[in-house]
Design an enzyme around this catalytic site. Structure first.
Site, PDB file in Angstrom:
ATOM      1  N   HIS A 105       0.859  -1.191   0.000  1.00 28.69           N
ATOM      2  CA  HIS A 105       0.000   0.000   0.000  1.00 28.69           C
ATOM      3  C   HIS A 105       0.893   1.239   0.000  1.00 28.69           C
ATOM      4  O   HIS A 105       1.862   1.305   0.755  1.00 28.69           O
ATOM      5  CB  HIS A 105      -0.910  -0.018   1.227  1.00 28.69           C
ATOM      6  CG  HIS A 105      -1.884   1.106   1.221  1.00 28.69           C
ATOM      7  ND1 HIS A 105      -3.066   1.071   0.502  1.00 28.69           N
ATOM      8  CD2 HIS A 105      -1.836   2.332   1.803  1.00 28.69           C
ATOM      9  CE1 HIS A 105      -3.704   2.205   0.666  1.00 28.69           C
ATOM     10  NE2 HIS A 105      -2.987   2.996   1.454  1.00 28.69           N
ATOM     11  N   GLU A 175       8.782   1.282  -3.340  1.00 29.59           N
ATOM     12  CA  GLU A 175       8.077  -0.005  -3.439  1.00 29.59           C
ATOM     13  C   GLU A 175       8.968  -1.060  -4.083  1.00 29.59           C
ATOM     14  O   GLU A 175       8.998  -2.210  -3.643  1.00 29.59           O
ATOM     15  CB  GLU A 175       6.796   0.158  -4.257  1.00 29.59           C
ATOM     16  CG  GLU A 175       5.740   0.968  -3.543  1.00 29.59           C
ATOM     17  CD  GLU A 175       4.428   1.064  -4.325  1.00 29.59           C
ATOM     18  OE1 GLU A 175       3.415   1.317  -3.699  1.00 29.59           O
ATOM     19  OE2 GLU A 175       4.448   0.915  -5.557  1.00 29.59           O
TER      20      GLU A 175
HETATM   21  C1  GAR Z   1       1.218   0.695  -6.297  1.00 29.01           C
HETATM   22  O1  GAR Z   1       1.645   1.963  -5.987  1.00 29.01           O
HETATM   23  C2  GAR Z   1       0.583   0.048  -5.087  1.00 29.01           C
HETATM   24  O2  GAR Z   1       1.143   0.470  -3.884  1.00 29.01           O
HETATM   25  C3  GAR Z   1      -0.834   0.517  -5.193  1.00 29.01           C
HETATM   26  O3  GAR Z   1      -1.106   0.461  -6.582  1.00 29.01           O
HETATM   27  C4  GAR Z   1       0.078   0.731  -7.307  1.00 29.01           C
HETATM   28  C5  GAR Z   1       0.228  -0.286  -8.400  1.00 29.01           C
HETATM   29  O4  GAR Z   1       1.234   0.101  -9.284  1.00 29.01           O
HETATM   30  N1  GAR Z   1      -1.686  -0.308  -4.423  1.00 29.01           N
HETATM   31  C6  GAR Z   1      -2.712   0.165  -3.719  1.00 29.01           C
HETATM   32  O5  GAR Z   1      -3.043   1.327  -3.710  1.00 29.01           O
HETATM   33  C7  GAR Z   1      -3.482  -0.876  -2.919  1.00 29.01           C
HETATM   34  N2  GAR Z   1      -4.366  -0.256  -2.015  1.00 29.01           N
HETATM   35  P1  GAR Z   1       1.792  -0.907 -10.377  1.00 29.01           P
HETATM   36  O6  GAR Z   1       0.592  -1.493 -11.095  1.00 29.01           O
HETATM   37  O7  GAR Z   1       2.633  -0.065 -11.274  1.00 29.01           O
HETATM   38  O8  GAR Z   1       2.564  -1.960  -9.668  1.00 29.01           O
END
Ligand code: GAR
Length: 346
Positions: A105, A175
């Site tokens: 998250h 991340e």
């Molecule tokens: C990421 O930033 C993740 O932390 C967020 O979605 C993005 C996905 O990016 N997740 C959430 O907000 C879950 N509540 P990506 O598709 O480029 O990996």
């Protein structure tokens, strides 16, 4: 070999990063990526890496989660990893994979979590609130959104001229660094063979090995197992505590954290709401009830005085005075105990 499945709904940059990271070793395999969006960017990314992708529509996630459990079991999945997965994960799946479903998250949970808080919505809210710091959280998934046990966190500064987009980029970088390490830690929690663990924890026993000269961190051990380069960016993790393997990664997170490194976990549990209830009730009992007695005696003063019962009025006045003092003293005591107790979190 440990098998992980990634659930993703969007672009899939985290999924790609995880697949590349573990693809360099031979101990963890991204065995399957499941998406709930037919045109999700993650599909192309995985195709290029030769990783199997399945599209499972939302209807199946909602009405027939058993099919997803079957898919995961068929691939012998050890850990389910949510990477930008924007759909509720059914309790059926969570029960089939207890403590084996984790999520990333883009904030320092519990701040900016919950329903509606995902992706850029989080960054918009953080920037709008003028926060100086945000971050990334990896946590276990429960039936409540963004509520499970926190596995790892990393702080990310919010700069004065940040937009939600610029913050999002910085969060993404964090991340990419944090999630593979958190996955390794989660796998280690569930994956260690009990005999191996006993041997490592009791080096003198049959089958035990010599203790390492310098205790290795979870990340270091996994980096070695996976044959990937690991550069520590923050706190080190002590070896597992005998008898308490599940807490192995927690002590490290209690180290003071430098900016950009895994943050210190909260030392104490949040104050249960019942404490607040008891505090309010005791304040009422301490101040309110003697106060009522004081009011009753005060009203008796005037009624007796009107009936020319001067002695009765004097006695009632005395009692009113006593109850006012009692109410005041108890009020002061309860406030002076309650405020510091609240401050230290009881
Ligand atoms: C990421 O930033 C993740 O932390 C967020 O979605 C993005 C996905 O990016 N997740 C959430 O907000 C879950 N509540 P990506 O598709 O480029 O990996």
């Amino acid at each position: 070999m440990k098998n992980i499945a990634i659930l993703a709904s969007g672009s899939g940059t985290n999924a790609e990063n995880i697949a590349r990271f573990f693809g360099e070793g031979n101990k963890v395999k991204v065995a399957l990526v499941i998406t709930n969006r037919r045109n999700a960017g993650v599909i192309d990314r995985m195709e290029k890496l030769g990783i199997d992708t399945e599209y499972v529509p939302n209807r199946v996630w909602d009405e027939c989660p058993e099919r997803i459990v079957e898919m995961l079991r068929f691939r012998q999945i050890d850990l389910v990893v949510l990477a930008g997965f924007m759909h509720y994960v059914s309790p059926v799946i969570l029960k089939a994979f207890p403590d084996r479903v984790i999520n990333i998250h883009p904030s320092l949970l519990p701040a900016y979590g919950g329903k509606g808080m995902w992706g850029h919505h989080v960054h918009q809210a953080v920037v709008a609130a003028g926060e100086k710091e945000s971050g990334v959280t990896v946590h276990y998934v429960t039936e409540i959104f963004d509520d499970g046990e926190i596995l790892m966190q990393q702080r990310v500064p919010v700069l004065p001229d940040d937009t939600p987009e610029s913050l999002e980029q910085r969060i993404h970088k964090a991340e990419y660094e944090l999630y593979p390490r958190a996955i390794a830690a989660a796998l280690r929690r569930i994956g260690s063979d009990p005999e191996e663990r006993t041997a490592a924890e009791n080096p003198g026993t049959p089958g035990g090995s010599n203790p390492p000269a310098v205790p290795k961190s979870v990340e270091q051990e996994w980096a070695e197992v996976l044959k990937v380069k690991y550069e520590p960016s923050g706190a080190s993790v002590p070896p597992p505590v005998p008898g308490k393997p599940d807490e192995a990664i927690r002590p490290a997170l209690h180290q003071p954290a430098a900016p950009g490194s895994p943050v210190q976990m909260p030392e104490r549990e949040p104050m249960p709401p019942t404490y607040m209830l008891w505090a309010v009730l005791s304040a009422i009992l301490c101040c309110f009830l003697p106060g009522i007695a004081a009011v009753i005696f005060s009203s008796m003063v005037s009624s007796r005085y009107n009936r020319n019962d001067f002695e009765g009025a004097r006695r009632a006045s005395k009692w009113a005075e006593i109850w006012i003092i009692i109410s005041f003293v108890l009020g002061v005591i309860s406030a002076s105990l309650y405020i510091p107790l609240t401050l230290v979190g009881l």
